[in-house]
Design a protein around this motif. Structure first.
Motif, PDB file in Angstrom:
ATOM      1  N   SER A 156       0.818  -1.210   0.000  1.00  0.00           N
ATOM      2  CA  SER A 156       0.000   0.000   0.000  1.00  0.00           C
ATOM      3  C   SER A 156       0.855   1.265   0.000  1.00  0.00           C
ATOM      4  O   SER A 156       0.474   2.281  -0.571  1.00  0.00           O
ATOM      5  CB  SER A 156      -0.919   0.012   1.223  1.00  0.00           C
ATOM      6  N   LEU A 165      -3.496  -2.750  -8.454  1.00  0.00           N
ATOM      7  CA  LEU A 165      -3.912  -3.967  -7.768  1.00  0.00           C
ATOM      8  C   LEU A 165      -2.698  -4.615  -7.114  1.00  0.00           C
ATOM      9  O   LEU A 165      -1.561  -4.421  -7.560  1.00  0.00           O
ATOM     10  CB  LEU A 165      -4.550  -4.940  -8.763  1.00  0.00           C
ATOM     11  N   GLU A 166      -2.940  -5.392  -6.061  1.00  0.00           N
ATOM     12  CA  GLU A 166      -1.870  -6.109  -5.365  1.00  0.00           C
ATOM     13  C   GLU A 166      -1.990  -7.586  -5.707  1.00  0.00           C
ATOM     14  O   GLU A 166      -3.095  -8.143  -5.723  1.00  0.00           O
ATOM     15  CB  GLU A 166      -1.979  -5.866  -3.864  1.00  0.00           C
ATOM     16  N   TYR A 167      -0.870  -8.230  -5.977  1.00  0.00           N
ATOM     17  CA  TYR A 167      -0.845  -9.578  -6.541  1.00  0.00           C
ATOM     18  C   TYR A 167      -1.630 -10.600  -5.725  1.00  0.00           C
ATOM     19  O   TYR A 167      -2.503 -11.295  -6.262  1.00  0.00           O
ATOM     20  CB  TYR A 167       0.605 -10.040  -6.712  1.00  0.00           C
ATOM     21  N   GLU A 168      -1.348 -10.721  -4.445  1.00  0.00           N
ATOM     22  CA  GLU A 168      -2.001 -11.748  -3.641  1.00  0.00           C
ATOM     23  C   GLU A 168      -3.503 -11.489  -3.512  1.00  0.00           C
ATOM     24  O   GLU A 168      -4.315 -12.417  -3.550  1.00  0.00           O
ATOM     25  CB  GLU A 168      -1.352 -11.842  -2.263  1.00  0.00           C
ATOM     26  N   SER A 169      -3.882 -10.222  -3.384  1.00  0.00           N
ATOM     27  CA  SER A 169      -5.308  -9.884  -3.329  1.00  0.00           C
ATOM     28  C   SER A 169      -5.986 -10.182  -4.657  1.00  0.00           C
ATOM     29  O   SER A 169      -7.138 -10.623  -4.701  1.00  0.00           O
ATOM     30  CB  SER A 169      -5.484  -8.395  -2.975  1.00  0.00           C
ATOM     31  N   PHE A 170      -5.243  -9.925  -5.737  1.00  0.00           N
ATOM     32  CA  PHE A 170      -5.759 -10.208  -7.076  1.00  0.00           C
ATOM     33  C   PHE A 170      -6.029 -11.696  -7.236  1.00  0.00           C
ATOM     34  O   PHE A 170      -7.080 -12.117  -7.731  1.00  0.00           O
ATOM     35  CB  PHE A 170      -4.755  -9.708  -8.113  1.00  0.00           C
ATOM     36  N   ALA A 172      -6.584 -13.837  -4.834  1.00  0.00           N
ATOM     37  CA  ALA A 172      -7.666 -14.225  -3.921  1.00  0.00           C
ATOM     38  C   ALA A 172      -9.038 -13.933  -4.508  1.00  0.00           C
ATOM     39  O   ALA A 172     -10.035 -14.574  -4.135  1.00  0.00           O
ATOM     40  CB  ALA A 172      -7.502 -13.504  -2.589  1.00  0.00           C
ATOM     41  N   SER A 173      -9.089 -12.979  -5.449  1.00  0.00           N
ATOM     42  CA  SER A 173     -10.377 -12.634  -6.062  1.00  0.00           C
ATOM     43  C   SER A 173     -10.810 -13.654  -7.117  1.00  0.00           C
ATOM     44  O   SER A 173     -11.960 -13.656  -7.556  1.00  0.00           O
ATOM     45  CB  SER A 173     -10.301 -11.246  -6.707  1.00  0.00           C
TER      46      SER A 173
END
Length: 554
Positions: A156, A165-170, A172-173
């Motif tokens: 962040s 976008l952030e890789y791990e959050s991406f 997880a989606s």
């Protein structure tokens, strides 16, 4: 033929995606990826790649869209090699040594809709996207990859707008049960690779699912890679998709040991810690290993098979690697041949030869591997094969299923490369009586001095054998009398000394006098990320030095 039918029961387009799907079952709980303390199993890797494909699909990525990545050898770039084609898209891996200007040029040329960027390279991406905005070009969606080796990494703090976008959050989606989008035709594109920068104008090379599938299996064979190998990533995955070993390791259910920064100490530590069985690298990587200080070395747990390529390896380097316990396999190819296109297959009868003679044989480029249909050395004008006399020179040419589809958005360059029904490499070589080929130079690197053709490779091999020399490259320098003469750029080993006269005398003692360099320049040598010395930079330096006058010649 009567009674036969081509249908879904007996014909499925070849694709490396199938390697991952099989290994996720066969090698489900075996370690697939290691990076520091981070580990994934093959089941987890398949799950993550499916989520990645699903997330890309939700972002609007569809068949044949370009997805770029700017990252070193970390788990994310490995996952992208499967996740992107599983979404039906085309992976474009970018050289991490490119500056913002070059990255923006390649993003514009490729039309990439998404770019994944390692957190350490975010400033390069910022500059590239800024350049695209100035030219009112389309800017790709940006996904930042955090430090995957640290669970406390914060992305962040790196945001420069709300669209990142952030890789791990991406991941997880996305959904792990995403229905993989397989190619309609195995000739469909799977990857877009830009040539590595040894020339001043990179071109976009298109790989197919079929070519990637076949070259991956060929790479496993020529590396003598059994099931469950442990592969150390010292070859950049952004270069020819890691010589197609990204997919080959998956085919064999192996373990990928990721290494962000390639150093001799890091290589020896990884080999000892993870019981590495295979690795690869350009001759400069091998040179780094053999010249590592004793404090950085470790005893090898067993024989480590190393595939070298990207530049002709000096016999001296191969000899020293064998002394350390590495088993070196020499391969040769280009970006246009998916990386390795040939292999110098070892013959038992050579075992009785002296070590230095064995090293010279291993330095040859050999023959085409099982995935390539044909290899030849031809006269580029008549297209006649040269005789196997080790003297007659011609252009190295390839033909087969592991040759590129063509150059992206450059029909003329594609037509020129395939003129005569063969892929023209631009490399000059000779053929031995046993059919093996030996590279003599790139056509533009041949030095023509007083009507004599001088192979820079042959001169470099001699200079490399000098005990004080760490690295060497030879190019032509303008000469008032001879037209041009060899100019050697040399980097010495630490704590070693040598002057120009010593290097020149050493060459004259081991080569015909006309082949010996007339000029020697000491210092660092410019390289690409794959370890290739950038001779076009050195040629310009030699040119800028001006002509060697008749009175100043040695």
């Amino acid at each position: 033929m009567e009674g036969t039918v081509k249908c879904s029961a007996n014909y499925v387009p070849l694709t490396p995606i199938s390697f991952l799907e099989r290994s996720a079952i066969v090698y489900r709980d075996r370690i697939s990826v290691v990076y520091g303390d981070l580990k994934f199993t093959w089941a987890e890797t398949r799950d993550r790649c499916a989520r990645l494909a699903s997330a890309l699909h939700s972002l609007g990525i569809s068949r044949h869209d370009i997805v770029a990545v700017l990252a070193p050898n970390i788990p994310a770039i490995y996952e992208l090699h499967f996740g992107v084609p599983m979404a039906g898209a085309v992976l474009c891996t970018l050289n991490i040594r490119h500056d913002s200007a070059m990255v923006s040029t390649l993003l514009k040329h490729s039309g990439a809709k998404v770019i994944f960027v390692d957190y350490q390279l975010l400033h390069i991406a910022k500059g590239a996207l800024g350049n695209l905005l100035k030219t009112r070009s389309m800017t790709p969606k940006l996904v930042v990859i955090p430090d995957q080796a640290s669970s406390s990494s914060r992305v962040s703090d790196m945001y420069f707008n709300n669209d990142i976008l952030e890789y791990e959050s991406f991941l997880a989606s996305g959904r792990p049960d995403f229905e993989v989008i397989r190619p309609h035709d195995e000739w469909d594109p799977i990857a877009l690779n830009y040539t590595s920068g040894t020339t001043s104008s990179p071109k976009g090379v298109v790989y197919s699912h079929r070519g990637a599938y076949l070259n991956s299996l060929a790479a496993a064979l020529l590396n003598e890679m059994p099931s469950m190998p442990v592969y150390l990533w010292t070859v950049p995955m952004f270069h020819c998709n890691g010589w197609c070993l990204t997919w080959a390791v998956a085919a064999q259910g192996g373990t990928n040991v990721c290494l962000r920064n390639v150093t001799a100490k890091g290589i020896f530590e990884c080999i000892a810690k993870h019981q590495v069985s295979h690795m690869g690298g350009a001759p400069t990587v091998l040179n780094m290993i053999i010249n590592a200080p004793s404090v950085d070395r470790r005893l090898l747990p067993g024989k480590v098979i190393v595939m070298t390529g990207a530049a002709p390896p000096p016999p001296h380097v191969l000899f020293k690697m064998e002394e350390l316990g590495f088993n070196v396999t020499h391969s040769y190819g280009l970006t246009e041949t998916y990386g390795p296109g040939t292999v110098c297959t070892w013959k038992p009868e050579w075992n009785s030869l002296p070590p230095d003679a064995q090293a010279k044989i291993k330095a040859r480029q050999g023959l085409h591997h099982l995935g390539m249909e044909e290899l030849d050395i031809k006269d580029p004008e008549t297209m006649q094969s040269v005789p196997p006399d080790t003297k007659t020179r011609g252009e190295v040419m390839f033909r087969g299923n592991t040759v590129m589809n063509g150059y992206f958005k450059d029909s003329k360059a594609t037509a020129d490369a395939f003129k005569g029904g063969w892929f023209r490499s631009g490399d000059v070589g000779v053929k031995h009586p046993d059919g093996y080929i030996e590279l003599k130079d790139r056509s533009k690197d041949i030095i023509i001095s007083g009507g004599e053709n001088i192979s820079s490779i042959e001169v470099e091999s001699v200079i490399y054998s000098h005990p004080a020399v760490l690295e060497a490259a030879v190019v032509g320098r303008p000469d008032d009398y001879w037209g041009e003469t060899p100019c050697a750029f040399v980097k010495l080993k630490d704590d070693c000394n040598a002057n120009a006269d010593e290097i020149i005398k050493y060459c004259r003692d081991h080569l015909p006098h006309y082949m010996a360099p007339r000029t020697v320049v000491f210092g660092e040598l410019p390289k690409t990320s794959t370890g290739k010395i950038q001779k076009f930079v050195l040629r310009q330096k030699a040119k800028d030095m001006g002509s060697l006058s008749r009175t100043s010649r040695l």
